[in-house]
Design a protein around this motif. Structure first.
Motif, PDB file in Angstrom:
ATOM      1  N   THR A   1       0.812  -1.214   0.000  1.00 24.68           N
ATOM      2  CA  THR A   1       0.000   0.000   0.000  1.00 24.68           C
ATOM      3  C   THR A   1       0.846   1.265   0.000  1.00 24.68           C
ATOM      4  OG1 THR A   1      -0.109   0.056   2.412  1.00 24.68           O
ATOM      5  CG2 THR A   1      -1.819  -1.184   1.265  1.00 24.68           C
ATOM      6  N   GLY A   2       2.132   1.144   0.210  1.00 21.67           N
ATOM      7  CA  GLY A   2       2.977   2.318   0.207  1.00 21.67           C
ATOM      8  C   GLY A   2       2.938   3.058   1.529  1.00 21.67           C
ATOM      9  N   PRO A   3       3.767   4.076   1.645  1.00 21.15           N
ATOM     10  CA  PRO A   3       3.859   4.811   2.916  1.00 21.15           C
ATOM     11  C   PRO A   3       2.540   5.439   3.338  1.00 21.15           C
ATOM     12  CG  PRO A   3       5.672   5.376   1.422  1.00 21.15           C
ATOM     13  CD  PRO A   3       4.695   4.563   0.630  1.00 21.15           C
ATOM     14  N   SER A   4       1.749   5.843   2.368  1.00 15.59           N
ATOM     15  CA  SER A   4       0.504   6.517   2.732  1.00 15.59           C
ATOM     16  C   SER A   4      -0.555   5.558   3.227  1.00 15.59           C
ATOM     17  CB  SER A   4      -0.054   7.272   1.517  1.00 15.59           C
ATOM     18  OG  SER A   4      -0.455   6.342   0.504  1.00 15.59           O
ATOM     19  N   GLY A   5      -0.349   4.275   3.048  1.00 17.22           N
ATOM     20  CA  GLY A   5      -1.340   3.294   3.460  1.00 17.22           C
ATOM     21  C   GLY A   5      -2.520   3.204   2.513  1.00 17.22           C
ATOM     22  N   THR A   6      -2.404   3.820   1.344  1.00 15.84           N
ATOM     23  CA  THR A   6      -3.504   3.776   0.378  1.00 15.84           C
ATOM     24  C   THR A   6      -3.517   2.431  -0.323  1.00 15.84           C
ATOM     25  OG1 THR A   6      -3.286   6.143   0.006  1.00 15.84           O
ATOM     26  CG2 THR A   6      -4.497   4.876  -1.644  1.00 15.84           C
ATOM     27  N   PRO A   7      -4.646   1.729  -0.293  1.00 14.72           N
ATOM     28  CA  PRO A   7      -4.707   0.432  -0.984  1.00 14.72           C
ATOM     29  C   PRO A   7      -4.512   0.619  -2.476  1.00 14.72           C
ATOM     30  CG  PRO A   7      -6.558   0.729   0.513  1.00 14.72           C
ATOM     31  CD  PRO A   7      -5.900   2.045   0.389  1.00 14.72           C
ATOM     32  N   PRO A   8      -3.940  -0.364  -3.157  1.00 18.67           N
ATOM     33  CA  PRO A   8      -3.745  -0.225  -4.605  1.00 18.67           C
ATOM     34  C   PRO A   8      -5.089  -0.220  -5.323  1.00 18.67           C
ATOM     35  CG  PRO A   8      -3.214  -2.453  -3.886  1.00 18.67           C
ATOM     36  CD  PRO A   8      -3.424  -1.646  -2.644  1.00 18.67           C
ATOM     37  N   PRO A   9      -5.217   0.575  -6.371  1.00 15.37           N
ATOM     38  CA  PRO A   9      -6.468   0.570  -7.137  1.00 15.37           C
ATOM     39  C   PRO A   9      -6.602  -0.744  -7.891  1.00 15.37           C
ATOM     40  CG  PRO A   9      -4.803   1.856  -8.281  1.00 15.37           C
ATOM     41  CD  PRO A   9      -4.211   1.483  -6.948  1.00 15.37           C
ATOM     42  N   SER A  10      -7.832  -1.048  -8.282  1.00 10.61           N
ATOM     43  CA  SER A  10      -8.082  -2.294  -8.990  1.00 10.61           C
ATOM     44  C   SER A  10      -8.507  -2.006 -10.419  1.00 10.61           C
ATOM     45  CB  SER A  10      -9.187  -3.099  -8.287  1.00 10.61           C
ATOM     46  OG  SER A  10      -9.466  -4.293  -9.000  1.00 10.61           O
ATOM     47  N   THR A  11      -8.270  -2.973 -11.260  1.00  8.96           N
ATOM     48  CA  THR A  11      -8.732  -2.876 -12.652  1.00  8.96           C
ATOM     49  C   THR A  11     -10.214  -3.197 -12.767  1.00  8.96           C
ATOM     50  OG1 THR A  11      -8.069  -5.181 -12.996  1.00  8.96           O
ATOM     51  CG2 THR A  11      -6.470  -3.468 -13.577  1.00  8.96           C
TER      52      THR A  11
END
Length: 761
Positions: free
Chosen positions: A247-257
């Motif tokens: 999710t990266g440092p920001s904790g944002t979940p990855p977007p989905s297709t």
């Protein structure tokens, strides 16, 4: 004695808000999760109670005698060593709280591995839990299989689960009782046993294995023996980071297709978050999903699904000793998706669902038993939506394959052997049986996995044009004179369709949403190919087979206008036989020609004449319309009046005798056997018929038209007939004409009887 039902309601552990009628819950971690409008934030504490089973003296069987119990709706049997298995069968029967009747013996699935979350302290082996609905009586029997040398595992215990009442649950009949309900004063009689169960000799009891009362099951236990495995299952290692690196440092979940499906949050199904206070384990990614079935019954109402999920949660934590609900997602037979293990549905949360392959995977369990019954289409569609979305977060392909590293040694249902630490190829949408020796998710649901992969991965399948409204089908072609509406269908559920396009001659003329199955089109004159193109959520496209639509705005033509002429046949005072003729054509395709007056008839496109009758002395208009395949029309008509000229209206020559009979027109006729005797009529018309009587002794006549001999007519007949039009002739237009009938004087049968003349004006 009346006892209080044990239902606790505690404050919510998650903040919730209702937005637009949809409840949104903020979980412990992750982004908001949607639930339905019925969901509430109040946690519901499940009551889990354990009762030790009584083991026979030879250790080959164990049982719990039929007894009343505190209310429960789910049950399972557990034992001390999570690595141990039951080498036989486990069965239970229960008494309905609503009806007081006992069920037949219900098998409890033993094909699960208690080591699925072996990193947890106090993990127990267990059967799959079974939902039985509100019950207040139970009986259990365990039998080792024939030929089994391994004894039953130690610490056998029945665990019953009362999931409590959530705000969105259905109101079962059992809960209509008072808050302080309990066993009836007169307990129901036990049902007959299906077979003997070995019991210890009379007077022998084992306090360690058969306590006198049910006891609440603690959240964790400490009775697990040291693991006999080489080491903890790497798939359930507690050393995973507390935040997801993906999710990266920001904790944002990855977007989905793929779009995220609607999901009932843990708050939505009233999860008791006090059951498990450990932080979730996160993984770097999700490379595959495993499909399961759970709860061992299809006989449930979807209104009870939240209670079933609460029951599974309590059973997995308090009976199995796991840290949380094992599955990441659960789907009921109505297609409702529930959040499973906490940590954020959009995160790569490690579950406990497939022993040896929990790492880099997610578990989706369908509530139900699908060994002999296929899962409902709503359920398979929802499983596919979850799989597409979850795999789409990590650039996965639901129709593709991936490699997974085995976290433990074992084998699967097909006999494939896994070695810990080695990698193996799996479908990115797999069944539990692909990674473990179990029938799960059931043979029928397993057979539906290709369908689920197709739904999730695309393209849209079964795309077919089903209708062309505003056009008529002829053979393989549609014909229209105006705009059309094209309808279509697909076997892929609408939830997976991004859009549809209507193609005319390969060009897009309309684009609609994936939930729409029709569109309008304006066609230029001429022949066109019409298709539908579907775009799947994955971006893949598919195109239907083409249909041909011909746009035609030119009406047919009557190349031969309708015309009337007299024909042979019987004449009477009400009907004169005549023939109606016409010819119609169309530039594209003639469909039919219809007579609309004075009677209604429809004729095929190649028919050009028809026999009718008309009333003499009455002017009649014959109206016709020609239709082409597109619906264009052309109209035409003709009018005519048949007129009867009786024999008395003719100019006589030679000898004629008057005959009287009701069989003759007007009751009279002329007869003559004199050679060259004649009758001459003068009229103005366009068609004429000579009327005579026929018999075996009738002779012949010569017929002259406008002074010219045109025919010799023999009126002999094997049967006698009156008022017969025996000769006719017609002209293109009406004019003045003379018809002369001359007796031939045929040898042996010279006599001719005439009944007059009919002409058409």
């Amino acid at each position: 004695m009346r006892v209080k039902r044990r239902i606790w309601v505690t404050a919510a552990v998650a903040t919730t808000a209702v937005v637009g009628g949809i409840l949104v819950g903020e979980g412990v971690t992750g982004t908001p999760v949607s639930g339905d409008a019925r969901a509430a934030s109040g946690a519901v504490r499940a009551d889990v109670r354990g009762t030790a089973l009584k083991v026979s003296g030879d250790g080959a069987s164990a049982s719990l005698e039929q007894r009343e119990s505190k209310p429960f709706s789910m049950l399972g049997v557990t034992w001390t060593d999570p690595s141990a298995t039951v080498p036989g069968t486990v069965e239970a029967r229960t008494r309905s709280r609503a009806t007081g009747t006992w069920t037949s013996w219900l098998p409890l699935d033993t094909e699960i591995d208690g080591r699925t979350e072996a990193g947890q302290a106090g993990v127990r082996g267990s059967t799959e839990p079974r939902w039985v609905g509100p019950s207040d009586g139970v009986e259990v029997r365990v039998r080792a299989g024939s030929g089994s040398t391994a004894g039953l595992p130690a610490g056998l215990r029945l665990d019953t689960v009362d999931p409590g009442r959530g705000s969105g649950d259905a109101e079962p009949a059992a809960y209509a009782l008072d808050a302080e309900d309990g066993p009836s004063e007169e307990p129901s009689s036990p049902a007959p046993d299906d077979g003997p169960v070995s019991e210890p000799p009379a007077g022998q009891t084992d306090p360690a294995t058969e306590p006198a009362t049910e006891e609440p099951v603690p959240t964790t236990t400490t009775d697990a023996p040291p693991s006999t495995e080489p080491g903890p299952d790497p798939t359930t290692s507690p050393s995973a980071p507390a935040t997801s690196p993906s999710t990266g440092p920001s904790g944002t979940p990855p977007p989905s297709t793929a779009p995220r499906p609607a999901i009932v949050s843990r708050a939505g199904w009233n999860a008791d978050e006090s059951l498990n206070d450990e932080s979730p384990d996160y993984m770097d990614r999700v490379k595959a999903v495993f499909v399961h079935h759970t709860a061992q019954t299809n006989s449930y109402s979807c209104a009870d699904s939240a209670a079933i999920v609460r029951g599974l949660h309590a059973y997995h934590v308090k009976s199995n000793g796991w840290k949380d609900l094992g599955y990441n997602f659960l789907v009921d037979k109505c297609g409702t998706v529930f959040e499973g293990r906490k940590g954020g549905v959009d995160r790569a949360v490690q579950g406990a669902h497939t022993y040896g392959f929990n790492r880099e995977t997610a578990g989706i369990a369908v509530i139900g038993m699908y060994t002999d019954t296929a899962a409902a289409s709503a359920a398979t569609a929802s499983v596919a939506r979850v799989a597409a979305w979850k795999l789409g977060q990590y650039k996965g392909d639901p129709a593709g394959t991936t490699t997974l590293t085995a976290g433990a040694a074992g084998n699967n249902y097909a006999g494939k052997v896994f070695t810990a630490g080695k990698t193996y190829t799996f479908q990115q949408v797999s069944g539990h049986r692909d990674g473990f020796n179990t029938q799960c998710p059931g043979s029928r649901l397993y057979a539906q996995l290709p369908l689920i992969r197709g739904y999730a991965a695309g393209p849209v399948t079964g795309l077919t044009v089903t209708s062309v409204t505003g056009a008529a089908l002829s053979g393989a072609m549609y014909h229209t004179k105006a705009d059309i509406t094209v309808g279509w269908s697909a076997t892929t559920p609408a939830a997976f369709v991004a859009s549809y396009e209507l193609l005319v001659d390969g060009r897009s003329t309309a684009t609609v949403k994936g939930s729409t199955t029709s569109a309008k089109a304006q066609l230029a004159v001429g022949s066109h190919t019409v298709q539908v193109r579907a775009t799947h959520l994955s971006g893949k496209t598919s195109v239907s087979a083409a249909v041909t639509v011909v746009a035609d705005r030119t009406a047919p033509t009557f190349t031969t206008k309708p015309g009337l002429s007299l024909r042979t046949g019987t004449v009477n005072a009400a009907a004169v036989p005549l023939t109606l003729k016409w010819k119609a054509t169309d530039a594209v395709q003639l469909r039919d020609v219809r007579l609309t007056a004075p009677v209604a008839k429809t004729y095929g496109p190649t028919v050009t004449s028809a026999s009718h009758t008309a009333k003499p002395g009455k002017a009649t208009t014959w109206k016709m319309s020609a239709y082409d395949r597109a619906g264009n029309t052309a109209a035409a008509s003709v009018a005519g009046t048949p007129v009867i000229l009786q024999e008395t209206a003719a100019k006589k020559s030679g000898t004629w005798t008057t005959r009287s009979s009701s069989s003759y027109l007007g009751g009279k006729s002329y007869a003559s056997g004199t050679k060259n005797a004649s009758l001459t009529w003068t009229f103005t018309g366009r068609s004429v018929a000579w009327v005579a009587s026929r018999a075996s002794t009738s002779g012949q006549v010569h017929i002259y038209v406008d002074g010219k001999k045109t025919a010799t007519v023999d009126v002999k007949s094997s049967t006698t007939a009156y008022r017969q039009a025996v000769w006719t002739t017609s002209w293109p237009s009406s004019a003045k004409h003379t018809v002369k009938v001359v007796v031939v004087g045929t040898k042996g049968r010279p006599t001719v009887t005439t009944d007059g003349l009919v002409y058409l004006k």
